[in-house]
Design an enzyme around this catalytic site. Sequence first.
Site, PDB file in Angstrom:
ATOM      1  NE  ARG A 111       4.505 -20.786 -28.584  1.00  0.00           N
ATOM      2  CZ  ARG A 111       5.450 -20.405 -29.312  1.00  0.00           C
ATOM      3  NH1 ARG A 111       5.105 -20.379 -30.436  1.00  0.00           N
ATOM      4  NH2 ARG A 111       6.593 -20.018 -28.984  1.00  0.00           N
ATOM      5  CB  CYS A 112      -2.549 -26.280 -26.966  1.00  0.00           C
ATOM      6  SG  CYS A 112      -4.270 -27.178 -27.108  1.00  0.00           S
ATOM      7  N   GLY A 113      -5.111 -24.124 -26.197  1.00  0.00           N
ATOM      8  CA  GLY A 113      -6.133 -23.892 -25.130  1.00  0.00           C
ATOM      9  C   GLY A 113      -6.391 -24.993 -24.412  1.00  0.00           C
TER      10      GLY A 113
END
Length: 164
Positions: free
Chosen positions: A38-40
Amino acid sequence: MAETPDIRRIPFADARGEARTLADYAGGPVLVVNVASRCGLTPQYEQLEQLQRTYGGRGLTVLGFPCNQFMGQEPGSIEEILDYCATTWGVSFPIHDKVKVNGPHAHPLYKALKKTKDEHGLAGPVAWNFEKFLVAPDGSVTRFRPPTKPDDPAVVAAIEAALA
């Protein structure tokens, strides 16, 4: 490039909880990456998979180590992480058990890896998700900070050199 001779023998758990070491991966270079769903920077999974497909036949193994230390961006169970990686990004490289990369409870592998200086001469804590450590068969380590994409020419050149 830093050299840590015993780094290839530090045990860690794979996704099934079985003990592994970097030396278990065909004796070739390994690209160790702390990953998060769930990271850019999560789209780097696609480039990591491409590196595995391009160089795996020559001995490279990409190793993903899920970590939830950066703003809770990897909260799932190992089963959820494996499913996400396979279905969303087509990941075929090994994903291991979740680890801590910083702090007093950092995994011993990451304690050793963090001694490596980056291209600016800085060692120390992992900055964020998707920090990359290329460990050559001789135990030398090259460090790439999270914004450096897996297909960056510097990463590719380091992989090519480690495969030579």
